[in-house]
Design an enzyme around this catalytic site. Structure first.
Site: not given
Ligand code: F6R
Length: 611
Positions: A27, A487, A510, A606
């Site tokens: 975090r 992705e 394009h 995260k």
């Molecule tokens: C990419 C990633 C981020 C999350 C985004 C949303 O690997 O982890 O792009 O997908 O921050 O997070 P959540 O799903 O927790 O809302």
């Protein structure tokens, strides 16, 4: 973003706090700090850098207290430095606070406090909080516990923004107060002890029983008691909930990194997300989603709203829902949706996807959609998370805790759940029954097909070794393959720091094709039988211009290409669940070749609980 942890009990708090912080480092890891009560007095220790630096900080050896709070920081206000690290104290060193969130009106509050004689040593928004608590405490006519509690609620009533707070007071060496508003916080219940954390996995090895706080709920804790109340000091009754995740789920279990472990867990997480929702020869079952035929027939638009990887899952969801339910779907980034004026009414259904369930933009978008009268469904991986409490219905992915910053198993679990939602709604509507039946059968094959994909990693590893020094790459695909390209490109950027772009294959001509020259890497996903010919033509166009290609496919290609990763055949609507895996692995191996920290890529956290 930041992570917070706390302990009150009879064991030494230090190892529990440090262990919790290291698990919460995803975090934020700019700085870390703890505060404990030592001989009835608050002692704080902080350090710039990671939790491992904090462990070695001066004074740590002497910490023996059985009550404490901790913080790992992702800097928002004020650069990463020791002064800006938490815990923050008030001027008289009577209160210690750790905070996750942002205090939007901190400048006004700071002026207010300065006018009342307070001084500041950090540039953070947080430092106003312990000083405001001190201000209210020193003015209070209350006595006993209520004096501490009231000073905290009065303070929170002045705060605008988001916060999860843990607060210690010198006058109350056997107590701790915690509160949350728009930032996550859970309380784990033990025998005469409590564990506090920003998320469940960080303390899962200590307890499986959790109290989940709603916004503006406070807990006043002693070792053997806990009282909950709202900001008007009215008591709240709360039951602890038992969480079924096993403690090992938050460990690496022999894998080098969490990300690799989570990639390999996808067969299990898909199996568990399917659970009994889809079974052979019977209709789907989603008891948490109460939808009638009349209601679904009245829906004229579905929005899927999310951020990052979750939004990419949403793109696949769009195809699934449109194909099976014949209802138009729009996918939008929560950060955009929340600040425009989307056309929403009671005929709009809004689906919010969030692994953490705590993403600030997604929560704000959800609140807006509800305000405008839409019905809302949350898809989340975290039981009791904020979006699950805001939405009309919540459906959980059962991917288990996802620790690596880059999302992998949550993405595939989100897609399978979206597929089940699409099937379920189509069944209620009584349409597209043949397609639905086929898809139900194909979903049940996914877990074993994922295991098959994971057996063939050598070619992916070899390609990573060839290309890891490159600076740019391109991802292309059509239809759902384009969603997977997006992705794959995001995964690569996040953990390898290589610039990459994803384009619909047909768009190359394009403009982007001007960038294709000798030895450029183009990664292509090709799983749609109906689009194979066209997709191959697009690949030929880049090969002619000297590109090296990495193709993920379940089609027979009658041409020889550079590296081809074959995956099992499945229904194109759910093929992203298989085709994304080689791309996750490619990003992973490239990052490893570059010697980077795969689980904690730079600048990323995260769960993005701030805007
Ligand atoms: C990419 C990633 C981020 C999350 C985004 C949303 O690997 O982890 O792009 O997908 O921050 O997070 P959540 O799903 O927790 O809302």
């Amino acid at each position: 973003m930041c992570g917070i942890v706390g302990y009150i009990g009879r064991k030494e708090a230090k190892p529990i706090l440090l262990n919790g912080l290291s698990r919460l480092e995803y975090r934020g890891y700019d700085s870390a700090g703890i505060a404990t009560i030592e001989s009835d007095k608050i002692v704080t220790i902080k350090s710039l850098g990671r939790v491992s630096d904090l462990e070695k900080a001066t004074g740590m050896d002497a910490i023996k207290g059985t009550l404490g709070i901790g913080h790992t920081r992702w800097a928002t206000h004020g650069k990463p430095s020791k002064e800006n690290s938490h815990p923050h104290m008030d001027n008289s060193n009577s209160f210690a606070v750790v905070h996750n969130g942002i205090i939007e009106n901190y400048a006004n509050l700071k002026d207010f406090l300065i006018n009342n004689g307070y001084t500041f040593i950090s540039q953070t928004d947080t430092e106003v909080i312990p000083n405001l608590i001190h201000f209210h405490y020193s003015q209070s006519n209350e006595t006993g516990n209520k004096k501490f509690i009231k000073a905290v609620t009065d303070t929170c009533n002045m705060l605008k923004g988001s916060y999860a707070l843990e607060i210690l007071a010198n006058d109350f060496p056997d107590n701790m107060i915690v509160v949350r508003k728009d930032s996550p916080l859970v309380i784990g219940k033990g025998q005469d002890e409590k564990y506090i954390s920003s998320d469940i996995p960080a303390i899962l090895s200590f307890t499986k029983d959790f109290y989940l706080l709603n916004d503006n709920e406070f807990a006043f804790m002693s070792r053997d008691n806990i009282e909950f109340f709202d900001k008007g000091l009215r008591p709240i009754q709360k039951q602890a909930q038992n969480i079924t995740w096993n403690a090992g789920a938050a460990e690496k279990e022999g894998f080098e990194d969490f990300m690799l472990k989570e990639i390999h867990e996808q067969s299990k997480s898909i199996r568990e997300t399917i659970g009994s929702r889809i079974q052979e020869n019977s209709l789907s079952s989603l008891p948490d989603l109460e939808m009638t035929k009349e209601y679904l027939e009245s829906v004229n638009k579905i929005f899927i709203i999310a951020c990052g990887t979750a939004m990419h899952a949403g793109y696949v969801g769009k195809t699934l829902i449109e194909s099976l339910c014949n209802i138009p779907v729009e996918v939008e980034a929560a950060s955009e949706f929340r600040y425009r004026n989307p056309i929403i009414n009671d005929k709009t259904l809004c689906l919010f996807i969030s692994q953490s369930g705590e993403t600030a933009d997604t929560i704000a978008a959800l609140k807006l959609a509800r305000f405008k009268g839409a019905r809302t469904i949350a898809v989340s991986n975290v039981i009791g998370s904020s979006i699950s409490r805001e939405a009309d219905y919540t459906l959980y992915t059962h991917a288990g805790p996802e620790i690596a910053v880059a999302s992998t198993k949550a993405y595939t679990a989100q897609i399978v759940l979206l597929a089940i939602i699409a099937i379920h709604c189509a069944e209620i509507l009584g349409i597209n029954q043949e397609k639905v039946q086929e898809l139900r059968n194909d979903i049940l094959l996914l877990p074993s097909q994922i295991e098959e994909v994971l057996k063939n990693t050598n070619d992916i590893k070899a390609f990573a070794q060839r290309v890891y020094k490159e600076e740019d790459m391109f991802f292309i695909g059509r239809g759902v393959d384009y969603a997977v390209a997006l992705e794959g490109s995001l995964k690569l950027k996040e953990i390898s720091y290589i610039h990459s772009e994803a384009y619909p294959s047909g768009e190359l001509k394009h403009g982007p094709i001007a960038l294709i020259e000798n030895d450029v890497t183009v990664i292509s996903v090709l799983t749609d039988r109906l689009l194979t010919e066209k997709a191959i033509s697009n690949i030929q166009e880049v090969v002619t211009r000297g590109a090296k290609t990495f193709i993920v496919t379940n089609q027979e290609l009658n041409h020889s290409f550079d590296t081809v990763i074959n995956i099992p055949k499945t229904n194109v609507l759910i093929s992203p669940i298989l085709s994304v895996i080689p791309l996750q692995l490619l990003a992973y191996y490239i990052s490893k070749e570059k010697g980077l920290d795969v689980d904690k890529p730079r600048n990323l956290a995260k769960s993005v609980t701030v805007e």
